[in-house]
Design a protein around this motif. Sequence first.
Motif, short mmCIF file in Angstrom:
data_model
loop_
_atom_site.label_atom_id
_atom_site.label_comp_id
_atom_site.label_asym_id
_atom_site.label_seq_id
_atom_site.Cartn_x
_atom_site.Cartn_y
_atom_site.Cartn_z
N TRP A 57 0.83 -1.20 0.00
CA TRP A 57 0.00 0.00 0.00
C TRP A 57 0.87 1.25 0.00
O TRP A 57 0.60 2.20 -0.75
CB TRP A 57 -0.93 -0.02 1.21
CG TRP A 57 -1.81 1.18 1.29
CD1 TRP A 57 -2.91 1.45 0.54
CD2 TRP A 57 -1.66 2.28 2.18
NE1 TRP A 57 -3.45 2.65 0.91
CE2 TRP A 57 -2.71 3.18 1.92
CE3 TRP A 57 -0.74 2.59 3.18
CZ2 TRP A 57 -2.85 4.37 2.62
CZ3 TRP A 57 -0.90 3.77 3.88
CH2 TRP A 57 -1.95 4.64 3.59
N LEU A 58 1.91 1.27 0.83
CA LEU A 58 2.84 2.40 0.84
C LEU A 58 3.51 2.57 -0.52
O LEU A 58 3.69 3.70 -1.00
CB LEU A 58 3.90 2.23 1.93
CG LEU A 58 3.42 2.38 3.37
CD1 LEU A 58 4.52 1.96 4.34
CD2 LEU A 58 2.96 3.80 3.64
N LEU A 59 3.84 1.46 -1.14
CA LEU A 59 4.45 1.51 -2.47
C LEU A 59 3.47 2.10 -3.48
O LEU A 59 3.82 3.02 -4.22
CB LEU A 59 4.87 0.11 -2.89
CG LEU A 59 5.52 -0.02 -4.27
CD1 LEU A 59 6.93 0.54 -4.21
CD2 LEU A 59 5.54 -1.47 -4.70
N THR A 66 12.02 7.19 0.10
CA THR A 66 13.19 7.27 -0.78
C THR A 66 13.88 8.60 -0.52
O THR A 66 13.35 9.46 0.19
CB THR A 66 12.75 7.19 -2.25
OG1 THR A 66 11.89 8.29 -2.53
CG2 THR A 66 12.04 5.87 -2.55
N LYS A 67 15.05 8.79 -1.09
CA LYS A 67 15.76 10.06 -0.91
C LYS A 67 14.92 11.23 -1.44
O LYS A 67 14.87 12.29 -0.84
CB LYS A 67 17.11 10.03 -1.61
CG LYS A 67 18.16 9.25 -0.88
CD LYS A 67 19.50 9.41 -1.58
CE LYS A 67 20.61 8.78 -0.81
NZ LYS A 67 21.91 9.00 -1.46
N CYS A 75 13.07 16.37 5.20
CA CYS A 75 13.62 15.53 6.26
C CYS A 75 15.01 14.99 5.93
O CYS A 75 15.60 14.27 6.74
CB CYS A 75 12.68 14.35 6.52
SG CYS A 75 11.10 14.83 7.20
N ALA A 76 15.51 15.30 4.76
CA ALA A 76 16.83 14.78 4.36
C ALA A 76 17.92 15.55 5.08
O ALA A 76 17.82 16.77 5.25
CB ALA A 76 17.01 14.90 2.85
N ASP A 94 14.02 7.99 -6.62
CA ASP A 94 12.59 8.02 -6.33
C ASP A 94 12.08 6.59 -6.40
O ASP A 94 12.84 5.65 -6.63
CB ASP A 94 11.83 8.96 -7.26
CG ASP A 94 11.90 8.52 -8.72
OD1 ASP A 94 12.57 7.52 -9.03
OD2 ASP A 94 11.28 9.20 -9.56
N LEU A 95 10.81 6.43 -6.18
CA LEU A 95 10.22 5.10 -6.11
C LEU A 95 10.40 4.30 -7.41
O LEU A 95 10.80 3.14 -7.38
CB LEU A 95 8.74 5.22 -5.76
CG LEU A 95 8.07 3.94 -5.40
CD1 LEU A 95 7.97 3.84 -3.90
CD2 LEU A 95 6.71 3.89 -6.01
#
Length: 173
Positions: A57-59, A66-67, A75-76, A94-95
């Motif tokens: 679901w998160l995917l 991811t970065k 938040c990086a 990214d994803l």
Amino acid sequence: MDVELVNKNDVWSYIWGNMKYSSQKFYALNFRAVKPTVHYLWLWKCKAVSKMKVFGWLLLMNRLNTKFMLDHKNCAPPNYGLSCVLCQSTAVEDLIHLFFLCPFAQNCWNLLGIAWDTTLSFEGMFIRAKLDYQGSYSWRSFFMLLGISGSKGMVSFLIKKFLFVFLEATLKG
């Protein structure tokens, strides 16, 4: 308009016709017009453990950290960079890149005989994969292969290797 008055006590009931509250019925009533897309139905109906379903679901919701997502959320860490940790290229992590376009991820998928059509939308990729590999892989397998261990043999080895390399590279980066 004629109104007839009756000398009886009022009876309270919920809209679903019962005097007993049910959170399940309330939820069904409030969300009856919401029709989830087919890949979400596949995900939640598959016979996988909850952590696999949540990961899937998160995917599908593009909410994995991811970065690129960490940078988007501010938040990086400073001087973190957005390049992929697995292939050391300048590609943004990214994803889509991390799971489908990165040479490391593609090698993992090739070992399993799975080819993703990255020209399609993200949802289209899953629908195409589900249709192409319907006989050889279950929907549960796709989410296991995408990052959650829990099965035996080659799939488990590849997932653990993928996660080990990913975590090792992330911790170094």
